[in-house]
Design a protein around this motif. Structure first.
Motif, PDB file in Angstrom:
ATOM      1  N   LYS A   1       1.655  13.216 -10.219  1.00 24.94           N
ATOM      2  CA  LYS A   1       0.681  14.309 -10.154  1.00 24.94           C
ATOM      3  C   LYS A   1      -0.483  14.024 -11.105  1.00 24.94           C
ATOM      4  N   ASP A   2      -1.694  14.273 -10.605  1.00 21.00           N
ATOM      5  CA  ASP A   2      -2.839  14.094 -11.517  1.00 21.00           C
ATOM      6  C   ASP A   2      -3.752  15.306 -11.476  1.00 21.00           C
ATOM      7  N   ASN A   3      -4.712  15.308 -12.403  1.00 17.95           N
ATOM      8  CA  ASN A   3      -5.697  16.398 -12.421  1.00 17.95           C
ATOM      9  C   ASN A   3      -7.069  15.840 -12.022  1.00 17.95           C
TER      10      ASN A   3
ATOM     11  N   GLY B   1     -12.628  -1.118  -5.884  1.00 13.53           N
ATOM     12  CA  GLY B   1     -11.285  -1.357  -5.336  1.00 13.53           C
ATOM     13  C   GLY B   1     -11.423  -1.794  -3.903  1.00 13.53           C
ATOM     14  N   THR B   2     -10.349  -2.330  -3.353  1.00 11.28           N
ATOM     15  CA  THR B   2     -10.437  -2.830  -1.975  1.00 11.28           C
ATOM     16  C   THR B   2      -9.865  -1.857  -0.963  1.00 11.28           C
ATOM     17  N   GLY B   3      -9.045  -0.929  -1.443  1.00 14.94           N
ATOM     18  CA  GLY B   3      -8.419   0.021  -0.500  1.00 14.94           C
ATOM     19  C   GLY B   3      -7.097  -0.500   0.032  1.00 14.94           C
ATOM     20  N   ALA B   4      -6.450  -1.417  -0.734  1.00 10.85           N
ATOM     21  CA  ALA B   4      -5.149  -1.933  -0.275  1.00 10.85           C
ATOM     22  C   ALA B   4      -3.984  -1.315  -1.047  1.00 10.85           C
ATOM     23  N   GLY B   5      -4.292  -0.713  -2.221  1.00  5.85           N
ATOM     24  CA  GLY B   5      -3.231  -0.192  -3.111  1.00  5.85           C
ATOM     25  C   GLY B   5      -2.247   0.740  -2.421  1.00  5.85           C
ATOM     26  N   LEU B   6      -2.758   1.777  -1.752  1.00  7.70           N
ATOM     27  CA  LEU B   6      -1.853   2.759  -1.125  1.00  7.70           C
ATOM     28  C   LEU B   6      -1.125   2.169   0.092  1.00  7.70           C
ATOM     29  N   ALA B   7      -1.821   1.224   0.791  1.00 10.89           N
ATOM     30  CA  ALA B   7      -1.162   0.581   1.946  1.00 10.89           C
ATOM     31  C   ALA B   7       0.056  -0.195   1.460  1.00 10.89           C
TER      32      ALA B   7
ATOM     33  N   PHE C   1      -7.376  -1.229   3.319  1.00 14.55           N
ATOM     34  CA  PHE C   1      -8.830  -1.333   3.092  1.00 14.55           C
ATOM     35  C   PHE C   1      -9.584  -0.044   3.401  1.00 14.55           C
ATOM     36  N   LYS C   2      -8.821   1.093   3.421  1.00 16.66           N
ATOM     37  CA  LYS C   2      -9.501   2.377   3.631  1.00 16.66           C
ATOM     38  C   LYS C   2      -9.859   2.939   2.263  1.00 16.66           C
ATOM     39  N   ARG C   3     -11.163   3.127   2.052  1.00 19.92           N
ATOM     40  CA  ARG C   3     -11.625   3.718   0.797  1.00 19.92           C
ATOM     41  C   ARG C   3     -12.475   4.928   1.116  1.00 19.92           C
ATOM     42  N   LEU C   4     -12.465   5.876   0.191  1.00 23.74           N
ATOM     43  CA  LEU C   4     -13.255   7.079   0.448  1.00 23.74           C
ATOM     44  C   LEU C   4     -14.574   7.048  -0.314  1.00 23.74           C
ATOM     45  N   HIS C   5     -14.727   6.033  -1.138  1.00 11.93           N
ATOM     46  CA  HIS C   5     -15.937   6.013  -1.977  1.00 11.93           C
ATOM     47  C   HIS C   5     -16.655   4.682  -1.863  1.00 11.93           C
ATOM     48  N   SER C   6     -17.870   4.674  -2.410  1.00 15.26           N
ATOM     49  CA  SER C   6     -18.635   3.430  -2.373  1.00 15.26           C
ATOM     50  C   SER C   6     -18.012   2.437  -3.356  1.00 15.26           C
TER      51      SER C   6
ATOM     52  N   SER D   1      -2.391   4.082 -11.566  1.00 15.26           N
ATOM     53  CA  SER D   1      -3.757   3.565 -11.786  1.00 15.26           C
ATOM     54  C   SER D   1      -4.761   4.329 -10.920  1.00 15.26           C
ATOM     55  N   ASN D   2      -4.367   4.693  -9.672  1.00  8.78           N
ATOM     56  CA  ASN D   2      -5.243   5.534  -8.835  1.00  8.78           C
ATOM     57  C   ASN D   2      -5.499   6.884  -9.503  1.00  8.78           C
ATOM     58  N   ALA D   3      -4.369   7.463 -10.051  1.00  8.04           N
ATOM     59  CA  ALA D   3      -4.474   8.792 -10.663  1.00  8.04           C
ATOM     60  C   ALA D   3      -5.442   8.764 -11.843  1.00  8.04           C
ATOM     61  N   ILE D   4      -5.510   7.609 -12.534  1.00  2.00           N
ATOM     62  CA  ILE D   4      -6.428   7.502 -13.672  1.00  2.00           C
ATOM     63  C   ILE D   4      -7.847   7.237 -13.167  1.00  2.00           C
ATOM     64  N   LYS D   5      -7.910   6.314 -12.163  1.00  7.10           N
ATOM     65  CA  LYS D   5      -9.224   5.903 -11.657  1.00  7.10           C
ATOM     66  C   LYS D   5      -9.972   7.063 -11.008  1.00  7.10           C
ATOM     67  N   TYR D   6      -9.286   7.757 -10.128  1.00  7.27           N
ATOM     68  CA  TYR D   6      -9.973   8.819  -9.365  1.00  7.27           C
ATOM     69  C   TYR D   6      -9.850  10.143 -10.101  1.00  7.27           C
ATOM     70  N   ASN D   7     -10.415  10.107 -11.295  1.00  7.12           N
ATOM     71  CA  ASN D   7     -10.298  11.272 -12.166  1.00  7.12           C
ATOM     72  C   ASN D   7     -11.604  11.455 -12.927  1.00  7.12           C
TER      73      ASN D   7
HETATM   74  P1  ADP Z   1      -8.399   1.464  -3.871  1.00  5.76           P
HETATM   75  O1  ADP Z   1      -7.957   2.246  -5.027  1.00  5.76           O
HETATM   76  O2  ADP Z   1      -8.361   0.055  -4.072  1.00  5.76           O
HETATM   77  O3  ADP Z   1      -9.708   1.947  -3.350  1.00  5.76           O
HETATM   78  P2  ADP Z   1      -6.171   2.631  -2.553  1.00  5.76           P
HETATM   79  O4  ADP Z   1      -5.485   2.268  -1.313  1.00  5.76           O
HETATM   80  O5  ADP Z   1      -5.383   2.672  -3.773  1.00  5.76           O
HETATM   81  O6  ADP Z   1      -7.394   1.727  -2.671  1.00  5.76           O
HETATM   82  O7  ADP Z   1      -6.757   4.071  -2.320  1.00  5.76           O
HETATM   83  C1  ADP Z   1      -7.432   4.405  -1.164  1.00  5.76           C
HETATM   84  C2  ADP Z   1      -8.379   5.536  -1.391  1.00  5.76           C
HETATM   85  O8  ADP Z   1      -7.705   6.743  -1.625  1.00  5.76           O
HETATM   86  C3  ADP Z   1      -9.188   5.355  -2.660  1.00  5.76           C
HETATM   87  O9  ADP Z   1     -10.386   4.639  -2.387  1.00  5.76           O
HETATM   88  C4  ADP Z   1      -9.492   6.786  -3.059  1.00  5.76           C
HETATM   89  O10 ADP Z   1     -10.677   7.250  -2.426  1.00  5.76           O
HETATM   90  C5  ADP Z   1      -8.293   7.566  -2.549  1.00  5.76           C
HETATM   91  N1  ADP Z   1      -7.379   7.877  -3.647  1.00  5.76           N
HETATM   92  C6  ADP Z   1      -6.290   7.153  -3.964  1.00  5.76           C
HETATM   93  N2  ADP Z   1      -5.630   7.732  -4.979  1.00  5.76           N
HETATM   94  C7  ADP Z   1      -6.322   8.825  -5.314  1.00  5.76           C
HETATM   95  C8  ADP Z   1      -6.130   9.869  -6.278  1.00  5.76           C
HETATM   96  N3  ADP Z   1      -5.095   9.895  -7.139  1.00  5.76           N
HETATM   97  N4  ADP Z   1      -7.047  10.889  -6.332  1.00  5.76           N
HETATM   98  C9  ADP Z   1      -8.084  10.893  -5.456  1.00  5.76           C
HETATM   99  N5  ADP Z   1      -8.313   9.949  -4.538  1.00  5.76           N
HETATM  100  C10 ADP Z   1      -7.423   8.932  -4.447  1.00  5.76           C
END
Ligand code: ADP
Length: 615
Positions: free
Chosen positions: A542-544, A572-578, A560-565, A512-518
């Protein structure tokens, strides 16, 4: 007996034997010479009486013979005397009883054959005498009367023989004198020879004794000792070779002393036993550790002092006989004071067939055991704290949801019931309250999900990751369709021993991250895996997509670490990868990302194929 003494004794024996033989032959020669001399002087006395003897031989009358014989006996002191014809008939004898008898003893025959005086030594009436046979020849100067009456005989022709027993008394003294002088001389020469040979032996054997000293030193382990070379002969060559040998030994051999000092200085207990476990040698550390002095060698058996720590485990000696060596086996050592000390044993055989021994090294593991117990205690405490934290997070988030629901409900009611009466500003505030509470609910939900990872323990089982990945993609089909994403699941995804529910979540979060951050019109995602050593599988998603700046490769896995607004990329909340990280680590795995901004990212997860096996 020392070689020097042996040599000396041998030389002395040789000299003694030589002198005995010499004296024997010398005295035999002297006695022969004496006998000859006595016989010769008797022969000359007989020559003086030739006429009388010839007359008696011619007449054959005993009386004539007796007269001549008495004259002869008077002159020579003969103990007996007789006249014997060439045929062996006694015509006169001082012992008249023998007159007329025949005499054919060996001496007589020898005298008759040789026609010269012969003699032999013999005993007569208890005294030693010279028994002589003296030929009586015709005299050249016979008187005219004789010739007239007796006719002319041929001068030098043997008329008969004189058989006489001549006394040895005078000769005996001279003989004893000579023998005595010979003895003195022999003694003198023997002592001189003994002295010289002693000196000679000493000189020769000095090199031998130096060599002996050298061998003793080397035997004691002093390989640097070199023997002084004092003779330039074969013995000197031997000494040179010995020195070369000892030099070679000192360069190549570890001395017993050196080895002993190494063993003694070892901090760990070391014991050497025979194959039956009898202790032959033990270093100081072994004695101090156990309290035994292990003396005398062989008096104590190590097998009786060691006992396996693990229940039902084989004792060390039978195990050693089977496998040939032991590496780090946990045992109890029965110390002298009766205490059981925890030790770790390593052992191996040394020496060839028939001389096999066992070297055993013990390691005191009491400290190790203590720290192991401490570590287990800490781990338990950490686990307790962790589960308490998880429980706390769960409770807190659960409890927070309750008032939040109230806020959401009443704000909603306020808006729907009084929205029209409210000032636009107040309405806007209420909208914001609703939005904030919504976000807070999502945060609380994610926190709950995060806490649930640790709280919920699903059963582990063998599961096909291909199926789990497919199910994960199906679970987010709306998102896939919405973004027109293409998700490819490789056919070679393996079966692993895992918690399938959580592993499915890993795939779902990553995809879902790979789709979202694309930002591409068609997001393309590839899920695959490859073997990583014998133990791990390396999964990759792997994503593009938009990629991740390198400085955030670690950061993004924090909760809860996110790189975007909030609004960007679907929020998103930034919990997925944790959550993903927590699940992977729960499977004894590791996760990391490789990415290039604008080009895409690859998330790698290293997970054991079966975490029950040891890596
Ligand atoms: P969330 O998706 O809820 O923000 P995640 O923990 O899943 O939280 O991801 C943390 C941050 O990592 C995301 O906010 C995003 O900035 C970055 N990120 C995660 N997956 C990808 C990805 N496939 N491509 C680029 N950035 C990603």
């Amino acid at each position: 007996m020392k070689l020097y003494l042996k040599t000396l004794l041998f030389i002395l024996l040789l000299i003694g034997a030589a002198f005995c033989v010499n004296i024997y032959f010398s005295s035999a020669a002297v006695s022969e010479a004496m006998g000859g001399q006595i016989t010769d002087s008797a022969a000359s006395a007989a020559a003086d009486l030739t006429l009388g003897f010839q007359k008696a031989f011619l007449s054959g009358r005993e009386l004539d013979g007796i007269t001549a014989l008495h004259a002869f006996a008077q002159k020579t002191g003969a103990v007996y005397a007789g006249m014997v014809t060439a045929e062996g008939t006694i015509i006169a004898h001082t012992n008249v009883a023998l007159t007329g008898t025949r005499l054919a003893d060996p001496l007589m025959l020898r005298g008759a054959r040789s026609a010269a005086p012969v003699f032999r030594r013999t005993i007569y009436n208890g005294t030693e005498i010279v028994d002589a046979v003296i030929p009586v020849t015709r005299h050249k100067h016979s008187s005219a009367e004789d010739i007239l009456f007796e006719g002319l005989g041929t001068a030098g022709e043997i008329s008969g023989f004189l058989r006489a027993g001549l006394p040895l008394t005078s000769a005996r003294k001279a003989e004893q004198d000579i023998t005595f002088k010979l003895l003195i001389l022999a003694l003198f020469i023997a002592s001189a020879a003994a002295l010289l040979s002693a000196l000679f032996a000493r000189v020769i054997l000095r090199q031998v004794s130096l060599l002996g000293e050298g061998i003793r030193k080397v035997r004691e382990g002093d390989y640097d000792f070199s023997v002084p070379v004092i003779s330039r002969d074969e013995l000197g060559d031997v000494a040179e070779s010995f020195n070369k040998l000892s030099r070679g030994l000192s360069e190549t051999t570890v001395s017993k002393q050196y080895l002993d000092s190494v063993l003694e200085s070892m901090p760990d207990p070391l014991l050497i036993t025979d194959v039956a476990g009898n202790i032959l040698k033990a270093n100081r550390a072994a004695a101090e550790f156990s309290g035994y002095d292990f003396l005398p060698p062989g008096a104590q058996n190590l097998g009786e002092l060691l006992q396996p720590q693990a229940e039902g485990a084989q004792p060390p000696f039978p195990l050693l006989a089977k496998s040939g060596h032991i590496k780090e086996m946990d045992l109890w050592l029965k110390a002298r004071d009766g205490k059981k000390l925890p030790v770790m044993l390593s052992a191996a055989f040394i020496g060839g067939e028939g001389r096999r021994q066992i070297v055993m090294v013990l390691k005191d593991t009491s400290q190790h055991k203590e720290s192991e117990a401490r570590l287990a205690q800490y781990l338990k405490e950490v686990e307790t704290v962790n589960s308490e934290l998880d429980a706390f997070a769960h409770t807190v988030s659960h409890d927070l949801k309750e008032p939040l629901r109230g806020i959401e409900m009443f704000s909603g009611m306020l808006l729907s019931d009084y929205g029209a009466k409210l000032e636009p500003q107040a309405g806007d505030y209420l909208h914001r309250v609703l939005k904030a509470s919504g976000r807070m609910r999502r945060l609380i939900d994610d926190l709950l999900s995060y806490a649930r990872v640790a709280r919920v323990r699903n059963p582990y089982e063998r599961a096909s990751t291909a199926i789990l990945a497919a199910e994960a993609v199906a679970g987010i089909s709306a998102l896939v369709e919405e973004h027109k994403a293409v998700v490819r699941v490789s056919e070679n995804l393996p079966e692993i021993f895992c918690d399938p529910v959580k592993m499915r979540q890993v795939f779902q979060n990553l995809v879902s991250n790979a789709i979202k951050y694309n930002d591409k019109p068609v997001p393309e995602i590839d899920i695959s895996a490859e073997k990583f050593g014998d133990y791990y599988w390396k999964f990759s998603v792997k994503d593009n997509g938009i990629g991740i700046p390198a400085q955030y490769f670690e950061e993004i896995f924090k909760i809860f670490k996110r790189l975007h607004s909030r609004q960007e990329y679907g929020g998103g909340t930034g919990a997925g990868l944790a959550i993903v990280k927590k699940i992977v680590e729960e499977h004894n795995g590791r996760i990391w990302v490789e990415s290039a901004e604008g080009k895409g990212s690859v998330f790698y997860a290293l997970i054991p194929a079966d975490l029950r096996a040891k890596p």
